[in-house]
Design a protein around this motif. Structure first.
Motif, short mmCIF file in Angstrom:
data_model
loop_
_atom_site.label_atom_id
_atom_site.label_comp_id
_atom_site.label_asym_id
_atom_site.label_seq_id
_atom_site.Cartn_x
_atom_site.Cartn_y
_atom_site.Cartn_z
N PRO A 1 1.23 -1.43 -0.36
CA PRO A 1 -0.77 0.02 -0.16
C PRO A 1 0.62 1.55 -0.07
N ASP B 1 0.37 5.42 1.60
CA ASP B 1 0.04 6.09 2.28
C ASP B 1 0.81 7.81 1.59
N ASP C 1 -4.89 6.83 0.68
CA ASP C 1 -4.61 5.23 1.46
C ASP C 1 -4.73 4.56 -0.28
N ARG D 1 -3.87 1.33 -2.50
CA ARG D 1 -4.24 -0.27 -2.78
C ARG D 1 -4.26 -0.32 -3.64
#
Length: 80
Positions: A25, A27, A64, A66
């Motif tokens: 992921p 951020d 966030d 993915r």
């Protein structure tokens, strides 16, 4: 597992590439680290937006992303 980061407008020139793949992921801090210092400085500016999964984030620091997501870096638009 990766996220595609797309550089638009002058950010493309600064990054010297149209897009890059980064591990998922992803951020906000990971994005700043991945794009290099010049682009990261621009991203910290309020006028530069970040979109994830086709939606502009109201709080880009809440990024966030993915696996399989696309993150677009949107510089301010000028014109008249």
């Amino acid at each position: 597992m990766s996220v595609t980061v797309v550089f638009l407008g002058p950010l493309r020139d600064m990054a010297a590439q149209a897009e890059m793949e980064v591990p998922a992921p992803l951020d906000w801090q990971g994005l700043l680290a991945a794009v290099g210092p010049d682009v990261a400085d621009q991203l910290r500016e309020a006028r530069v937006n970040v979109a994830c999964r086709g939606k502009v984030l109201s709080d880009k620091t809440a990024l966030d992303a993915r696996d399989g997501d696309e993150v677009a870096l949107l510089p301010p638009v000028s014109g008249g």
